[in-house]
Design a protein around this motif. Structure first.
Motif, mmCIF file in Angstrom:
data_model
loop_
_atom_site.group_PDB
_atom_site.id
_atom_site.type_symbol
_atom_site.label_atom_id
_atom_site.label_comp_id
_atom_site.label_asym_id
_atom_site.label_seq_id
_atom_site.Cartn_x
_atom_site.Cartn_y
_atom_site.Cartn_z
ATOM 1 N N VAL A 86 46.578 37.086 46.078
ATOM 2 C CA VAL A 86 46.706 37.188 44.624
ATOM 3 C C VAL A 86 46.069 35.983 43.931
ATOM 4 O O VAL A 86 45.437 36.116 42.887
ATOM 5 C CB VAL A 86 48.183 37.317 44.212
ATOM 6 N N ASP A 87 46.231 34.815 44.519
ATOM 7 C CA ASP A 87 45.689 33.608 43.893
ATOM 8 C C ASP A 87 44.168 33.667 43.770
ATOM 9 O O ASP A 87 43.612 33.261 42.748
ATOM 10 C CB ASP A 87 46.094 32.367 44.706
ATOM 11 N N ALA A 88 43.524 34.173 44.772
ATOM 12 C CA ALA A 88 42.061 34.266 44.732
ATOM 13 C C ALA A 88 41.610 35.252 43.660
ATOM 14 O O ALA A 88 40.642 35.010 42.937
ATOM 15 C CB ALA A 88 41.531 34.699 46.096
ATOM 16 N N VAL A 89 42.355 36.358 43.551
ATOM 17 C CA VAL A 89 42.023 37.360 42.536
ATOM 18 C C VAL A 89 42.225 36.790 41.131
ATOM 19 O O VAL A 89 41.409 36.997 40.232
ATOM 20 C CB VAL A 89 42.889 38.619 42.747
ATOM 21 N N ARG A 90 43.308 36.049 40.958
ATOM 22 C CA ARG A 90 43.567 35.404 39.663
ATOM 23 C C ARG A 90 42.444 34.435 39.312
ATOM 24 O O ARG A 90 41.886 34.471 38.216
ATOM 25 C CB ARG A 90 44.874 34.613 39.726
#
Length: 313
Positions: A20-24
């Motif tokens: 999720v962090d990479a997508v954010r």
DNA sequence: CTCCAGAACA
DNA sequence: TGTTCTGGAG
């Protein structure tokens, strides 16, 4: 498993990606590198944000821009708007072809609430903001985030389309709210909500433009992978031509030109086939005006046994 | 014909 | 839950 997971159910975020962090980070980076410039992105004044958001409901942003500038020139502060004549605000709305004249009355009423109930200082939480007339879940979160960098993730048709295509989030309001909230990084609602709506407006519109817009989620997007860009259903509107709402618009625009008008003087200006006793006659017009009066747009009174209409002041 | 940063009301 | 509210542009 966290408390939030248990509360939401086991598969609540099954659709969201692993990292999720990479997508954010990818979306925020994409947004900050380049995005459309709108005047309301240059301010954190809650009054200005509210004006913009109410204008933007069901109206293209390009058309909102000129009206937004003119509106703030006419009524620069919430106190100015609260003190304005309602008829002038409604008149402005029709002059600028903003549609949904009700929204002009909502905004006028909301300005009065801010001045009366909050002493001129906007509330900052979504719950309090929703107390304002015409402010629902979307607008409350939009003002909370764009003005105060608070509130929750906004969910509008753009966000729904993005979440459904990218992560296969099911087409239900609660699923969209949950997924949107889980995706949003803490403490960055202003940037995040701007970014995800920008994505839906520029890259992930009804016609997707993934490569042209350089969509940052191409590597993790289900639709990009499968080629299935199905979007959630948006209820189709009935045709506008000849509709009741077209007639409402004509009434307001006509009354804008006159102090007041009797039924048989107003009728022909609303429908060329108006005939006092016909299908589109006094009874029909009275019914139309009655709804407009209920909506606070029009005032009716009797003079010499005849009904006279005017814009409500 | 369709689309478009929703909300109020019954 | 369904229905109603505007009007310009493609």
């Amino acid at each position: 498993m966290t408390d939030a997971d248990a509360e939401a159910g086991p598969d609540a975020d099954a659709a969201l990606p692993e990292d999720v962090d990479a997508v954010r980070a990818a979306l925020v980076e994409w947004y900050e590198a380049d995005h459309r410039s709108f005047p309301w992105r240059e301010t954190t004044d809650p009054y200005r944000i509210l004006v913009c958001e109410v204008m933007s409901q069901q109206t293209q942003l390009e058309r909102v821009e000129a009206a937004y500038r003119a509106f703030l020139e006419a009524w620069p502060t919430v106190e100015d708007l609260a003190a304005a004549d309602r008829a002038d605000v409604v008149g402005f709305w029709t002059d600028h072809r903003l549609g949904y004249n009700n929204r002009a009355t909502y905004l006028h009423t909301a300005a009065g609430q801010v001045v009366e109930d909050y002493d001129g200082a906007f509330p900052e939480t979504p719950d309090e903001l929703q107390e304002l007339h015409g402010v629902g879940p979307y607008t409350a979160n939009a003002v909370a985030s764009f003005a105060f960098n608070g509130g929750n993730a906004v969910v509008d048709t753009n966000v729904k389309r993005v979440l459904h295509r990218a992560f296969d989030v099911e087409d239900s309001d609660s699923a969209f709210e949950e997924a949107a909230q889980r995706l949003m990084p803490d403490g960055e609602s202003r940037t995040w909500n701007n970014a995800i709506m920008e994505l839906g407006g520029v890259a992930c519109g009804k016609v997707p433009r993934c490569d042209e817009a350089g969509c940052p989620w191409r590597g993790s997007c289900r639709a990009y992978e499968t080629g299935d860009f199905t979007a959630p259903d948006v209820p189709t509107q009935p045709s506008f031509e000849g509709s009741r709402r077209q007639m409402r618009g004509r009434v307001v625009r006509t009354l804008r030109e006159y102090d007041d008008l009797a039924l048989d003087a107003l009728g022909p200006r609303v429908r060329v086939d108006y005939a006092p006793g016909g299908t589109f006659g006094r009874a029909w017009l009275r019914d139309l005006l009655s709804d407009l009066a209920d909506d606070g747009l029009v005032e009716l009174d009797e003079r010499d046994g005849d009904t006279v209409a005017r814009l409500r002041r």
